[in-house]
Design a protein around this motif. Structure first.
Motif, mmCIF file in Angstrom:
data_model
loop_
_atom_site.group_PDB
_atom_site.id
_atom_site.type_symbol
_atom_site.label_atom_id
_atom_site.label_comp_id
_atom_site.label_asym_id
_atom_site.label_seq_id
_atom_site.Cartn_x
_atom_site.Cartn_y
_atom_site.Cartn_z
ATOM 1 N N THR A 30 55.975 29.566 23.874
ATOM 2 C CA THR A 30 54.579 29.553 23.540
ATOM 3 C C THR A 30 53.866 30.562 24.646
ATOM 4 O OG1 THR A 30 54.541 27.105 22.796
ATOM 5 C CG2 THR A 30 52.523 28.198 23.486
ATOM 6 N N THR A 33 54.684 34.031 23.774
ATOM 7 C CA THR A 33 53.977 34.494 22.514
ATOM 8 C C THR A 33 52.530 34.795 22.650
ATOM 9 O OG1 THR A 33 55.486 33.068 20.837
ATOM 10 C CG2 THR A 33 53.372 33.638 19.970
ATOM 11 N N VAL A 34 52.208 33.913 23.534
ATOM 12 C CA VAL A 34 50.388 34.249 23.679
ATOM 13 C C VAL A 34 50.388 35.479 24.520
ATOM 14 C CG1 VAL A 34 48.500 33.226 25.082
ATOM 15 C CG2 VAL A 34 49.694 31.718 23.468
ATOM 16 N N SER A 36 52.184 38.314 24.445
ATOM 17 C CA SER A 36 52.542 38.975 23.524
ATOM 18 C C SER A 36 51.220 39.398 22.544
ATOM 19 C CB SER A 36 53.513 38.788 22.556
ATOM 20 O OG SER A 36 53.941 39.838 21.762
ATOM 21 N N ASN A 37 50.682 38.614 22.122
ATOM 22 C CA ASN A 37 49.490 38.710 21.068
ATOM 23 C C ASN A 37 48.473 39.123 21.941
ATOM 24 O OD1 ASN A 37 51.020 37.567 18.856
ATOM 25 N ND2 ASN A 37 50.099 35.562 19.235
ATOM 26 N N GLU A 38 48.180 38.867 23.129
ATOM 27 C CA GLU A 38 47.163 39.429 24.046
ATOM 28 C C GLU A 38 47.157 40.803 24.224
ATOM 29 O OE1 GLU A 38 44.100 38.007 25.217
ATOM 30 O OE2 GLU A 38 44.526 36.306 23.778
ATOM 31 N N HIS A 39 48.217 41.218 24.655
ATOM 32 C CA HIS A 39 48.834 42.600 24.907
ATOM 33 C C HIS A 39 48.624 43.389 23.491
ATOM 34 C CE1 HIS A 39 51.004 46.032 26.795
ATOM 35 N NE2 HIS A 39 51.754 45.962 25.729
ATOM 36 N N ASN A 40 48.999 42.804 22.516
ATOM 37 C CA ASN A 40 48.780 43.456 21.420
ATOM 38 C C ASN A 40 47.398 43.804 21.073
ATOM 39 O OD1 ASN A 40 51.482 44.161 20.817
ATOM 40 N ND2 ASN A 40 51.550 42.444 19.376
ATOM 41 N N ALA A 41 46.549 42.719 21.164
ATOM 42 C CA ALA A 41 45.100 42.694 20.864
ATOM 43 C C ALA A 41 44.331 43.572 21.896
ATOM 44 C CB ALA A 41 44.541 41.363 21.100
ATOM 45 N N ASN A 42 44.819 43.716 23.122
ATOM 46 C CA ASN A 42 44.388 44.838 24.176
ATOM 47 C C ASN A 42 44.700 46.071 23.688
ATOM 48 O OD1 ASN A 42 43.048 42.887 26.032
ATOM 49 N ND2 ASN A 42 44.856 42.587 27.143
ATOM 50 N N ASN A 44 45.259 47.386 20.650
ATOM 51 C CA ASN A 44 44.318 47.807 19.536
ATOM 52 C C ASN A 44 42.819 47.804 20.090
ATOM 53 O OD1 ASN A 44 46.342 47.262 17.957
ATOM 54 N ND2 ASN A 44 45.942 45.254 17.326
#
Length: 190
Positions: A30, A33-34, A36-42, A44
């Motif tokens: 978890t 995953t969190v 990784s999602n934050e890294h992708n959002a940053n 973008n």
């Protein structure tokens, strides 16, 4: 001395250890995953922000072109600017009826505008570009009009700069890339 266990306590440590390992594995997955999602959002958000800055740079370059080329603005508009555009489309701007009534279009990468960047920053800037075109501002009814209707007794002329930033080099942008459209109204006095 031998220690005696009750039958109810035999094998208790193994299931407890397995349960703790499963819980820790779920927590670790978890967390990864969190993150990784934050890294992708940053990433973008950074791409969108830099693309916005590229579009703003297009407006600044267009304003400079307007000041340097006042005689070209006094002449007749160029027909079919839309054919010269590669990724900045008239459909991005709802108040623009046609880009056939414009004066100038250009596209550049940011590294050609920001010339004092070196190394990795210059390489990063080369991945962002802008494209702009200059047209008459729409009149009160929303129609693109000529300079005769825009210039009053005081010699005021209104132009609109339409600029798009893209997250690719200037010749590689297409509709599937991140594109940020901006527009600015410019008032020129004769």
């Amino acid at each position: 001395m031998k220690h005696k266990f009750n039958n109810s306590e035999q094998g208790f440590a193994l299931p407890l250890a397995l349960l703790l390992m499963v819980v820790m594995a779920i927590m670790g997955t978890t967390l990864v995953t969190v993150i990784s999602n934050e890294h992708n959002a940053n990433n973008n958000k950074d791409t969108n922000q830099q693309t916005f800055y590229a579009a703003e740079s297009g407006i600044a370059v267009a304003k400079k072109w307007m000041v340097d080329n006042m005689t070209a603005l006094a002449g007749s508009p160029t027909n079919n600017l839309n054919s010269k555009l590669t990724f900045c489309k008239a459909t991005f701007f709802p108040n623009l009826l046609s880009s056939d009534n414009g004066f100038h279009t250009d596209r550049q990468s940011l590294n050609k505008v920001i010339t004092n960047a070196t190394g990795k920053e210059a390489e990063r800037l080369s991945n962002y570009s802008f494209e702009y075109f200059i047209a008459y501002s729409p009149d009160a009814s929303g129609n693109n009009s000529s300079a005769k209707t825009k210039s009053g007794s005081n010699g005021v002329k209104l132009y609109t700069i339409y600029s798009c930033g893209c997250n690719k080099a200037e010749n590689n942008c297409n509709s599937s890339d991140t594109i940020v459209p901006l527009e600015a109204v410019v008032t020129l006095l004769n």
